[in-house]
Design a protein around this motif. Structure first.
Motif, mmCIF file in Angstrom:
data_model
loop_
_atom_site.group_PDB
_atom_site.id
_atom_site.type_symbol
_atom_site.label_atom_id
_atom_site.label_comp_id
_atom_site.label_asym_id
_atom_site.label_seq_id
_atom_site.Cartn_x
_atom_site.Cartn_y
_atom_site.Cartn_z
ATOM 1 N N UNK A 6 20.688 11.772 -67.789
ATOM 2 C CA UNK A 6 19.983 11.721 -66.504
ATOM 3 C C UNK A 6 20.270 10.351 -65.904
ATOM 4 N N UNK A 7 20.471 10.279 -64.601
ATOM 5 C CA UNK A 7 20.779 9.006 -63.943
ATOM 6 C C UNK A 7 19.695 8.687 -62.912
ATOM 7 N N UNK A 8 18.617 8.051 -63.374
ATOM 8 C CA UNK A 8 17.525 7.713 -62.462
ATOM 9 C C UNK A 8 17.890 6.556 -61.544
ATOM 10 N N UNK A 9 18.832 5.718 -61.960
ATOM 11 C CA UNK A 9 19.287 4.639 -61.085
ATOM 12 C C UNK A 9 19.939 5.196 -59.826
ATOM 13 N N UNK A 10 20.752 6.231 -59.987
ATOM 14 C CA UNK A 10 21.414 6.823 -58.824
ATOM 15 C C UNK A 10 20.387 7.413 -57.870
ATOM 16 N N UNK A 11 19.370 8.066 -58.422
ATOM 17 C CA UNK A 11 18.329 8.628 -57.565
ATOM 18 C C UNK A 11 17.574 7.528 -56.827
ATOM 19 N N UNK A 12 17.244 6.452 -57.543
ATOM 20 C CA UNK A 12 16.513 5.353 -56.901
ATOM 21 C C UNK A 12 17.333 4.727 -55.775
ATOM 22 N N UNK A 13 18.612 4.489 -56.007
ATOM 23 C CA UNK A 13 19.434 3.865 -54.977
ATOM 24 C C UNK A 13 19.499 4.720 -53.715
ATOM 25 N N UNK A 14 19.491 6.042 -53.883
ATOM 26 C CA UNK A 14 19.550 6.942 -52.733
ATOM 27 C C UNK A 14 18.270 6.897 -51.904
ATOM 28 N N UNK A 15 17.147 6.573 -52.562
ATOM 29 C CA UNK A 15 15.840 6.590 -51.893
ATOM 30 C C UNK A 15 15.196 5.204 -51.827
ATOM 31 N N UNK A 16 15.973 4.166 -52.090
ATOM 32 C CA UNK A 16 15.416 2.828 -52.258
ATOM 33 C C UNK A 16 14.540 2.387 -51.096
ATOM 34 N N UNK A 17 14.999 2.587 -49.877
ATOM 35 C CA UNK A 17 14.226 2.118 -48.719
ATOM 36 C C UNK A 17 12.871 2.816 -48.641
ATOM 37 N N UNK A 18 12.868 4.157 -48.806
ATOM 38 C CA UNK A 18 11.611 4.909 -48.748
ATOM 39 C C UNK A 18 10.670 4.541 -49.891
ATOM 40 N N UNK A 19 11.220 4.457 -51.101
ATOM 41 C CA UNK A 19 10.383 4.188 -52.274
ATOM 42 C C UNK A 19 9.823 2.779 -52.243
ATOM 43 N N UNK A 20 10.639 1.807 -51.883
ATOM 44 C CA UNK A 20 10.156 0.424 -51.825
ATOM 45 C C UNK A 20 9.029 0.278 -50.798
ATOM 46 N N UNK A 21 9.182 0.949 -49.663
ATOM 47 C CA UNK A 21 8.142 0.878 -48.628
ATOM 48 C C UNK A 21 6.841 1.494 -49.130
ATOM 49 N N UNK A 22 6.933 2.610 -49.848
ATOM 50 C CA UNK A 22 5.730 3.274 -50.360
ATOM 51 C C UNK A 22 5.012 2.398 -51.382
ATOM 52 N N UNK A 23 5.773 1.782 -52.272
ATOM 53 C CA UNK A 23 5.171 0.913 -53.294
ATOM 54 C C UNK A 23 4.542 -0.317 -52.651
ATOM 55 N N UNK A 24 5.252 -0.930 -51.710
ATOM 56 C CA UNK A 24 4.711 -2.125 -51.052
ATOM 57 C C UNK A 24 3.457 -1.807 -50.245
ATOM 58 N N UNK A 25 3.387 -0.603 -49.678
ATOM 59 C CA UNK A 25 2.185 -0.208 -48.947
ATOM 60 C C UNK A 25 0.970 -0.164 -49.872
ATOM 61 N N UNK A 26 1.153 0.405 -51.058
ATOM 62 C CA UNK A 26 0.048 0.433 -52.026
ATOM 63 C C UNK A 26 -0.302 -0.976 -52.468
#
Length: 366
Positions: A6-26
């Protein structure tokens, strides 16, 4: 070439902008326990599955456990569980004080065999737990009919089947409760442990909400003896982002599965997965061969990571020696344990990577 399972790094890189914004909001809100993001994800996931209620909890095992407890299942009761599944399915039954009664699986789907269920029902049986294993829906129609005729509850273990459909409806919403794991490697995965359940029963949803949060109706008013099994706000925010991409990821998994099947059909003694019931979302692509261990070693040498799901059946685990089962109790399950091997499959798998896996498998049988 090295191919991860499984390549979770590849998934994270594809969604990095969305995921980082969600985490920073919390982080900015500092509302880490049952924050707004938890309720938002629960609503979105309930709508996705097609059930009126969803409750986020700390893991898939907790979802199963709380569903059983909220249904009043406990000491002295029995719950029918497929013999071929991850041990968490049985552990949830044990956690509420009940006894898991194992039933063998269907050789084509690897899921609970409806033809064997009624022989396992006793006066102590209170529920059936079908598992939608590897992403393939269990055959629910005959199972639900059996449950209705015998007055049994149905708790779906959908921990590997996010988005899978049976007769046009997403799994999880057929039984009294549908339970999901959001472990990082799942089709819909958090960045840590997380889980949830869906239900059509408002009362059951309310009981699970109490149980996950110290048994509280409101803060410091405890109506039942509960636990601390809440879905973390940060994980809920991450899951909300990922949920928007789930259908696309599942479609890509299905395409990868089709490519594997097309390329490996007729190779050696391989037995390839078949879509038997509904829409398979291919959490795993599981092949069978009598040369499994040698094939796995061959693939490892060629940089292909594989996993066996699952090498030791529940009834042969030391933890469940007390159930009294022996080798030979579940012949299909035991054959699968000796022959199955999971190949890499994830949405971000490239055509070049998949070709390398296919060529490595073919070279073993050449």
């Amino acid at each position: 070439m090295q191919i991860p399972f499984v390549d979770l790094q590849a998934q994270y890189q594809a969604l990095k902008t969305e995921l980082d914004a969600a985490v920073l909001r919390v982080m900015g809100q500092c509302n880490f326990i049952l924050g707004k993001e938890v309720a938002d994800f629960e609503q979105a996931f309930a709508e996705y599955v097609g059930a009126p209620y969803a409750v986020g909890v700390a893991s898939g095992l907790d979802a199963l456990k709380l569903a059983l407890e909220a249904l009043g299942i406990g000491s002295g009761d029995e719950v029918i569980v497929p013999a071929h599944t991850f041990i968490a399915s049985a552990l949830a039954v044990s956690a509420v004080g009940a006894r898991p009664v194992l039933v063998d699986v269907d050789e084509a789907s690897f899921n609970l065999d409806p033809a064997l269920i009624e022989a396992a029902i006793t006066p102590r049986t209170k529920a059936i737990m079908p598992v939608h294993l590897y992403g393939q829906p269990a055959d629910l129609s005959p199972l639900l009919d059996i449950a209705q005729r015998h007055g049994l509850r149905v708790v779906e273990d959908a921990s590997q089947a996010h988005g899978a459909r049976y007769q046009g409806r997403r799994v999880g919403g057929f039984g009294d409760a549908g339970c999901f794991s959001f472990y990082p490697g799942k089709n819909l995965g958090a960045y840590g442990d997380a889980g949830g359940l869906v239900t059509n029963d408002a009362g059951l949803a309310e009981r699970v909400r109490y149980l996950r949060n110290y048994g509280q109706e409101v803060k410091y008013k405890h109506v039942v003896k509960g636990y601390n099994l809440r879905l973390d706000t940060m994980q809920a925010a991450i899951l909300s982002v990922k949920l928007r991409h789930l259908d696309d990821w599942n479609a890509r998994r299905a395409a990868h599965a089709a490519a594997y099947t097309h390329a490996l059909e007729g190779v050696g003694d391989l037995r390839l997965p078949r879509v038997v019931t509904g829409d398979h979302v291919f959490h795993l692509y599981v092949i069978r061969t009598k040369h499994r261990d040698a094939l796995q070693a061959h693939l490892t040498e060629r940089g292909v990571a594989t996993v066996i799901h699952y090498p030791v059946p529940i009834h042969l685990q030391a933890a469940y020696a007390d159930l009294g089962y022996r080798r030979g109790s579940f012949p299909v399950t035991e054959r699968l344990a000796d022959e199955i091997l999971s190949l890499p499959i994830y949405a971000e798998l490239t055509a070049e990577q998949q070709a390398h896996v296919i060529n490595a498998v073919k070279s073993f049988f050449a």
